[in-house]
Write an enzyme that holds these catalytic residues in place. Structure first.
Site, PDB file in Angstrom:
ATOM      1  N   ASN A 109       0.723  -1.223  -0.242  1.00  0.00           N
ATOM      2  CA  ASN A 109       0.014  -0.122   0.145  1.00  0.00           C
ATOM      3  C   ASN A 109       0.642   1.269   0.163  1.00  0.00           C
ATOM      4  O   ASN A 109       0.510   1.944  -0.704  1.00  0.00           O
ATOM      5  CB  ASN A 109      -1.015   0.022   1.298  1.00  0.00           C
ATOM      6  CG  ASN A 109      -1.960  -1.118   1.232  1.00  0.00           C
ATOM      7  OD1 ASN A 109      -1.932  -1.879   0.151  1.00  0.00           O
ATOM      8  ND2 ASN A 109      -2.588  -1.353   2.082  1.00  0.00           N
ATOM      9  N   THR A 154     -15.665  38.596 -31.393  1.00  0.00           N
ATOM     10  CA  THR A 154     -16.418  38.157 -30.445  1.00  0.00           C
ATOM     11  C   THR A 154     -17.667  37.586 -30.800  1.00  0.00           C
ATOM     12  O   THR A 154     -17.942  38.078 -32.251  1.00  0.00           O
ATOM     13  CB  THR A 154     -16.989  39.396 -29.432  1.00  0.00           C
ATOM     14  OG1 THR A 154     -17.660  40.251 -30.289  1.00  0.00           O
ATOM     15  CG2 THR A 154     -15.794  40.232 -28.881  1.00  0.00           C
ATOM     16  N   HIS A 155     -18.376  36.428 -30.580  1.00  0.00           N
ATOM     17  CA  HIS A 155     -19.327  35.784 -30.965  1.00  0.00           C
ATOM     18  C   HIS A 155     -18.942  35.319 -32.292  1.00  0.00           C
ATOM     19  O   HIS A 155     -19.859  35.144 -33.079  1.00  0.00           O
ATOM     20  CB  HIS A 155     -20.648  36.536 -31.224  1.00  0.00           C
ATOM     21  CG  HIS A 155     -20.770  37.496 -29.879  1.00  0.00           C
ATOM     22  ND1 HIS A 155     -21.737  37.136 -28.921  1.00  0.00           N
ATOM     23  CD2 HIS A 155     -20.606  38.794 -29.412  1.00  0.00           C
ATOM     24  CE1 HIS A 155     -21.754  37.948 -27.930  1.00  0.00           C
ATOM     25  NE2 HIS A 155     -21.154  38.782 -28.414  1.00  0.00           N
ATOM     26  N   SER A 276      -7.789  13.021 -48.551  1.00  0.00           N
ATOM     27  CA  SER A 276      -8.995  12.244 -48.350  1.00  0.00           C
ATOM     28  C   SER A 276      -8.802  11.246 -49.497  1.00  0.00           C
ATOM     29  O   SER A 276      -8.229  11.230 -50.393  1.00  0.00           O
ATOM     30  CB  SER A 276     -10.429  13.235 -48.891  1.00  0.00           C
ATOM     31  OG  SER A 276     -11.349  12.280 -49.370  1.00  0.00           O
ATOM     32  N   LYS A 282      -8.715  17.718 -51.143  1.00  0.00           N
ATOM     33  CA  LYS A 282      -8.499  17.742 -49.679  1.00  0.00           C
ATOM     34  C   LYS A 282      -7.580  17.963 -49.147  1.00  0.00           C
ATOM     35  O   LYS A 282      -6.545  17.178 -49.478  1.00  0.00           O
ATOM     36  CB  LYS A 282      -9.513  16.797 -49.156  1.00  0.00           C
ATOM     37  CG  LYS A 282     -11.041  16.761 -49.289  1.00  0.00           C
ATOM     38  CD  LYS A 282     -11.487  17.935 -48.466  1.00  0.00           C
ATOM     39  CE  LYS A 282     -13.009  17.456 -47.907  1.00  0.00           C
ATOM     40  NZ  LYS A 282     -13.242  18.028 -46.752  1.00  0.00           N
ATOM     41  N   GLU A 289      -7.908  18.235 -35.440  1.00  0.00           N
ATOM     42  CA  GLU A 289      -9.399  17.831 -34.974  1.00  0.00           C
ATOM     43  C   GLU A 289      -9.067  16.661 -33.813  1.00  0.00           C
ATOM     44  O   GLU A 289      -9.900  16.329 -32.785  1.00  0.00           O
ATOM     45  CB  GLU A 289      -9.723  17.263 -36.148  1.00  0.00           C
ATOM     46  CG  GLU A 289     -10.666  18.161 -37.103  1.00  0.00           C
ATOM     47  CD  GLU A 289     -10.962  17.874 -38.419  1.00  0.00           C
ATOM     48  OE1 GLU A 289     -11.034  16.652 -38.786  1.00  0.00           O
ATOM     49  OE2 GLU A 289     -11.184  18.608 -39.367  1.00  0.00           O
ATOM     50  N   LYS A 324      -4.534   4.006 -12.010  1.00  0.00           N
ATOM     51  CA  LYS A 324      -3.273   3.803 -12.848  1.00  0.00           C
ATOM     52  C   LYS A 324      -3.748   3.865 -14.428  1.00  0.00           C
ATOM     53  O   LYS A 324      -2.972   4.896 -15.002  1.00  0.00           O
ATOM     54  CB  LYS A 324      -2.678   2.589 -12.766  1.00  0.00           C
ATOM     55  CG  LYS A 324      -2.386   2.444 -11.398  1.00  0.00           C
ATOM     56  CD  LYS A 324      -1.052   1.828 -10.834  1.00  0.00           C
ATOM     57  CE  LYS A 324      -1.014   2.055  -9.281  1.00  0.00           C
ATOM     58  NZ  LYS A 324      -2.387   1.887  -8.622  1.00  0.00           N
TER      59      LYS A 324
END
Ligand code: ARG
Length: 458
Positions: A109, A154-155, A276, A282, A289, A324
């Site tokens: 322990n 912003t936004h 891709s 692509k 990601e 663990k």
């Protein structure tokens, strides 16, 4: 044969052994286990509990096991229950009776509590240096881009002009705090549990201060029940790792947006992008990601350990073995994400022209046009209304504020003069913002110097 076989009359059911065993994952800290045992034995001999001869035999045996595992000549066998048993059994096989004294005054322990702390300490140091690498890369980008203009949002709507240096500087602060958190956790956890025994200490005259100092701890822990059942430092670490991932994930999200066909603010290097299987055109930001995606996994580890710990009575219970795999996984995930993310940032290119014209065409200088009027005696609320009309006019003609003629300005407010163009140029808008923390070059250079000194000293 189990270490604890004496009291039992039957072999353990194989499924029980498999379910109970931790060797498949706790073998990760064989080095720390051996290091702890060597310190323990050194202390036992110093206290006269073992002879010097026994100590030497044990330490030589342990060092032999260490180098044999390191060089691959000794395979960690899955028939042992855990790494502690494996090393002790191998020691006894190799050195005989002296090996049987290794576990004097110790329990698995306090041993596992020690091993996990030693392992965690080493990993904190490694993670810290990976965060530092990232900070160095961010600072390099900052230095090179104090006048690379871009819209601040912003936004997710264009708001005011800023620079790449300023935007990256925000992340510098976040990752700097992450390092401070890691260092706080290190200091708080850095007390040695060894000598706590199973839960109530031991009757041997152990010198716990000595063991602690041999293992570079600040000192021994002060309550043996707490020592064997404390997993707070892992919860704190998982929380700090979750915060690192949250920062990496936000940054990844921005990279993904900036790299999109619509934005084209940046271009990821070919070596850090993927293609891709069907669409030849692509070039995908898979690394960003994946970093964003793996964030969930690290949060999961934190939630999982908090949940595991919440109902455990004192002191040690086997539930704690569950700390663990999830901690190891979180640590490995964060390390992988940090190094890949740093490489991705280090190799990406900024499309300065695109960012600059995006800042221009998004009316990010509208606040500065209003401030211009205020400086010429117009009350702010009226100025706000006037600039609103300018914006409407521009939207209608699909132009930016910089493209309006002076006549057009004057038609909306006679206060405007030739110097309006200078007042709303991106360069002026940014350069006027010189309070500390703002994007103006003067302020930014100061912050860069502070950050440079921080990295040199920390
Ligand atoms: N593998 C165990 C763990 O990780 C080691 C401690 C075992 N102690 C015990 N009393 N069974 O927690």
């Amino acid at each position: 044969m189990k270490l604890w076989g004496g009291r039992f009359t039957k072999e353990t059911n194989q499924l029980v052994h498999n379910f109970n065993a931790s060797i498949s994952f706790d073998q990760k800290f064989y080095r720390q286990d051996i290091r702890g045992s060597i310190a323990h034995v050194t202390m036992l001999a110093k206290q006269g509990i073992l002879t010097d001869e026994e100590k030497d035999i044990i330490i030589n045996g342990l060092n032999g096991i260490l180098s044999d595992i390191d060089n691959g000549s000794l395979e960690i066998s899955s028939t042992s229950e855990d790494i502690h048993s494996f090393i002790e059994q191998t020691l006894i096989e190799r050195v005989g009776d002296a090996g049987k004294k290794l576990h004097t005054g110790r329990s698995r322990n306090d041993q596992v509590a020690l091993d996990m702390k030693l392992y965690t300490r080493d990993e904190i140091t490694e993670i810290d240096s990976l965060v530092k690498d990232l900070l160095n890369t961010i600072l390099r980008v900052m230095k090179e881009n104090t006048e690379t203009f871009m819209p601040g949002f912003t936004h997710l709507q264009k708001a005011q002009p800023t620079t790449v240096a300023h935007h990256f500087g925000a992340y510098f602060e976040m990752f700097k705090r992450d390092r401070q958190r890691l260092s706080d956790i290190y200091d708080r956890m850095n007390y040695c549990p060894l000598g706590s025994g199973a839960l109530a200490g031991t009757t041997y005259p152990l010198d716990r201060e000595l063991t602690a100092s041999l293992l570079d701890f600040t000192g021994p822990t002060l309550n043996s029940m707490d020592s064997v059942s404390d997993r707070d430092y892992l919860i704190e670490l998982l929380s700090a790792l979750s915060t690192i991932m949250m920062h990496l994930s936000r940054f990844s999200e921005e990279i993904i947006i900036w790299n999109s066909n619509e934005y084209r603010f940046i271009e990821l290097d070919d070596s850090y992008s993927t293609g891709s299987s069907i669409m030849p055109q692509k070039k995908n930001p898979d690394i960003a990601e994946l970093v964003r995606g793996k964030t969930g996994r690290v949060y999961g580890a934190l939630t999982s350990l908090l949940t595991t710990m919440k109902g455990i009575p004192l002191a040690y219970n086997k539930d704690m073995q569950e700390d663990k795999e999830l901690t190891f996984d979180a640590i490995d995930t964060v390390k992988g994400c940090l190094s890949l993310f740093t490489g991705m940032i280090d190799t990406m290119k900024f499309n300065n022209e695109v960012m600059q014209s995006s800042a221009k065409n998004g009316f990010t200088n509208a606040t500065d046009a209003a401030d211009y009027l205020v400086n010429h005696g117009v009350p702010f609320r009226d100025a706000h209304g006037i600039v609103g009309q300018l914006v409407l006019f521009c939207i209608d003609k699909n132009i930016s504020l910089d493209d309006m003629t002076l006549e057009e300005y004057k038609a909306i407010s006679p206060v405007f003069e030739e110097d309006i163009y200078e007042a709303i140029s991106l360069k002026t808008c940014v350069e006027k913002r010189v309070t500390i923390g703002a994007p103006g070059k003067e302020a930014m250079d100061k912050v860069i110097a502070i950050n440079e000194e921080y990295l040199a000293n920390n």
